[in-house]
Design a protein around this motif. Structure first.
Motif, mmCIF file in Angstrom:
data_model
loop_
_atom_site.group_PDB
_atom_site.id
_atom_site.type_symbol
_atom_site.label_atom_id
_atom_site.label_comp_id
_atom_site.label_asym_id
_atom_site.label_seq_id
_atom_site.Cartn_x
_atom_site.Cartn_y
_atom_site.Cartn_z
ATOM 1 N N GLN A 32 0.867 -1.219 -0.123
ATOM 2 C CA GLN A 32 0.039 -0.076 -0.033
ATOM 3 C C GLN A 32 0.891 1.209 0.009
ATOM 4 O OE1 GLN A 32 -2.613 -0.809 3.335
ATOM 5 N NE2 GLN A 32 -4.113 -1.940 1.859
ATOM 6 N N VAL A 33 1.936 1.358 0.578
ATOM 7 C CA VAL A 33 2.818 2.209 0.646
ATOM 8 C C VAL A 33 3.345 2.561 -0.850
ATOM 9 C CG1 VAL A 33 5.246 3.089 1.289
ATOM 10 C CG2 VAL A 33 3.626 2.088 2.959
ATOM 11 N N LEU A 34 3.407 1.488 -1.460
ATOM 12 C CA LEU A 34 3.838 1.496 -3.001
ATOM 13 C C LEU A 34 2.685 2.154 -3.770
ATOM 14 C CD1 LEU A 34 6.167 -1.536 -3.443
ATOM 15 C CD2 LEU A 34 6.878 0.816 -3.313
ATOM 16 N N GLY A 35 1.635 2.131 -3.347
ATOM 17 C CA GLY A 35 0.258 2.999 -4.198
ATOM 18 C C GLY A 35 -0.796 1.627 -4.391
ATOM 19 N N SER A 36 -0.471 0.288 -4.100
ATOM 20 C CA SER A 36 -1.268 -0.677 -4.522
ATOM 21 C C SER A 36 -2.626 -0.584 -3.466
ATOM 22 C CB SER A 36 -0.741 -1.942 -4.044
ATOM 23 O OG SER A 36 -1.654 -3.184 -4.160
ATOM 24 N N PRO A 37 -3.837 -0.704 -4.002
ATOM 25 C CA PRO A 37 -4.937 -0.907 -3.211
ATOM 26 C C PRO A 37 -5.231 -2.383 -2.743
ATOM 27 C CG PRO A 37 -5.782 -0.897 -5.426
ATOM 28 C CD PRO A 37 -3.938 -0.769 -5.634
ATOM 29 N N LEU A 38 -4.602 -3.193 -3.041
ATOM 30 C CA LEU A 38 -4.631 -4.601 -2.485
ATOM 31 C C LEU A 38 -5.075 -5.080 -1.122
ATOM 32 C CD1 LEU A 38 -4.687 -7.506 -3.930
ATOM 33 C CD2 LEU A 38 -2.119 -7.702 -3.120
ATOM 34 N N SER A 39 -6.021 -5.549 -0.889
ATOM 35 C CA SER A 39 -6.500 -5.753 0.712
ATOM 36 C C SER A 39 -5.888 -6.973 1.004
ATOM 37 C CB SER A 39 -7.960 -6.053 0.592
ATOM 38 O OG SER A 39 -8.545 -6.977 0.095
ATOM 39 N N ARG A 40 -5.877 -7.217 2.499
ATOM 40 C CA ARG A 40 -5.437 -8.453 3.012
ATOM 41 C C ARG A 40 -6.181 -9.881 2.579
ATOM 42 N NH1 ARG A 40 -5.493 -12.618 5.628
ATOM 43 N NH2 ARG A 40 -7.633 -12.194 6.493
ATOM 44 N N SER A 41 -7.590 -9.599 2.562
ATOM 45 C CA SER A 41 -8.470 -10.732 2.101
ATOM 46 C C SER A 41 -8.072 -11.010 0.621
ATOM 47 C CB SER A 41 -9.848 -10.434 2.221
ATOM 48 O OG SER A 41 -10.152 -9.153 1.672
ATOM 49 N N THR A 42 -7.757 -10.209 -0.052
ATOM 50 C CA THR A 42 -7.308 -10.503 -1.540
ATOM 51 C C THR A 42 -6.240 -11.219 -1.605
ATOM 52 O OG1 THR A 42 -8.936 -8.629 -2.437
ATOM 53 C CG2 THR A 42 -7.327 -9.448 -3.959
ATOM 54 N N TYR A 43 -5.279 -10.671 -1.134
ATOM 55 C CA TYR A 43 -3.840 -11.128 -0.931
ATOM 56 C C TYR A 43 -3.999 -12.670 -0.342
ATOM 57 C CZ TYR A 43 0.901 -11.970 0.011
ATOM 58 O OH TYR A 43 2.429 -12.725 -0.144
ATOM 59 N N SER A 44 -4.713 -12.808 0.543
ATOM 60 C CA SER A 44 -4.962 -14.353 1.198
ATOM 61 C C SER A 44 -5.541 -15.127 -0.195
ATOM 62 C CB SER A 44 -5.845 -14.096 2.431
ATOM 63 O OG SER A 44 -6.073 -15.647 3.051
ATOM 64 N N LEU A 45 -6.474 -14.841 -0.678
ATOM 65 C CA LEU A 45 -7.210 -15.501 -1.849
ATOM 66 C C LEU A 45 -5.843 -15.883 -2.696
ATOM 67 C CD1 LEU A 45 -10.515 -13.752 -2.398
ATOM 68 C CD2 LEU A 45 -10.153 -16.403 -1.366
ATOM 69 N N ILE A 46 -4.938 -15.091 -3.140
ATOM 70 C CA ILE A 46 -4.058 -15.112 -4.291
ATOM 71 C C ILE A 46 -3.158 -16.277 -3.527
ATOM 72 C CG2 ILE A 46 -2.088 -14.037 -5.173
ATOM 73 C CD1 ILE A 46 -3.627 -11.416 -5.103
ATOM 74 N N GLU A 47 -2.726 -16.111 -2.128
ATOM 75 C CA GLU A 47 -1.848 -17.330 -1.676
ATOM 76 C C GLU A 47 -2.589 -18.605 -1.662
ATOM 77 O OE1 GLU A 47 -0.017 -16.433 2.295
ATOM 78 O OE2 GLU A 47 1.313 -14.840 1.218
ATOM 79 N N LEU A 48 -3.796 -18.655 -1.453
ATOM 80 C CA LEU A 48 -4.607 -20.000 -1.498
ATOM 81 C C LEU A 48 -4.748 -20.465 -2.973
ATOM 82 C CD1 LEU A 48 -7.518 -19.267 0.834
ATOM 83 C CD2 LEU A 48 -5.512 -20.748 1.402
ATOM 84 N N GLY A 49 -4.309 -19.623 -3.997
ATOM 85 C CA GLY A 49 -4.299 -20.058 -5.243
ATOM 86 C C GLY A 49 -5.779 -19.672 -6.004
ATOM 87 N N ARG A 50 -6.331 -18.778 -5.498
ATOM 88 C CA ARG A 50 -7.877 -18.740 -5.674
ATOM 89 C C ARG A 50 -8.187 -17.301 -6.279
ATOM 90 N NH1 ARG A 50 -10.600 -21.465 -0.710
ATOM 91 N NH2 ARG A 50 -11.086 -19.433 -0.261
ATOM 92 N N GLY A 51 -7.255 -16.335 -6.125
ATOM 93 C CA GLY A 51 -7.319 -15.018 -6.650
ATOM 94 C C GLY A 51 -6.162 -14.649 -7.735
ATOM 95 N N ASN A 52 -6.445 -13.717 -8.371
ATOM 96 C CA ASN A 52 -5.636 -13.291 -9.352
ATOM 97 C C ASN A 52 -4.916 -11.895 -8.964
ATOM 98 O OD1 ASN A 52 -6.563 -15.398 -11.069
ATOM 99 N ND2 ASN A 52 -8.275 -14.277 -11.623
ATOM 100 N N ILE A 53 -3.801 -11.793 -9.646
ATOM 101 C CA ILE A 53 -2.929 -10.758 -9.164
ATOM 102 C C ILE A 53 -2.738 -9.763 -10.172
ATOM 103 C CG2 ILE A 53 -0.834 -11.983 -9.636
ATOM 104 C CD1 ILE A 53 0.298 -10.411 -6.875
#
Length: 80
Positions: A32-53
């Motif tokens: 977020q400091v770098l300007g990304s609006p990514l949330s922790r819940s969305t990031y968690s889905l990415i780590e689970l292989g169920r979200g796109n980045i």
């Protein structure tokens, strides 16, 4: 542009993050400091292989983790 992720990509992402000693919350705060609006819940889905980045978020993670892009794609087969 988004990358479609896989379970292996998510596992690689989690492995890289934990090897850097960062929690998901710390990782998201740095993104977020770098300007990304990514949330922790969305990031968690990415780590689970169920979200796109977004490619821009992957660029940010490379900067945060200080790893080569190849680390994110380790052991991912070329076929679908």
């Amino acid at each position: 542009m988004k990358l479609l992720t896989t379970k292996t990509f998510g596992q690689n992402l989690q492995r890289i993050r934990t090897s850097c000693g960062l929690s998901q919350e710390q990782t998201i705060a740095r993104l977020q400091v770098l300007g990304s609006p990514l949330s922790r819940s969305t990031y968690s889905l990415i780590e689970l292989g169920r979200g796109n980045i977004y490619v821009s978020d992957l660029v940010g993670l490379k900067q945060i983790f200080q790893v080569d892009y190849a680390e994110f794609f380790k052991d991912i087969p070329a076929e679908r």
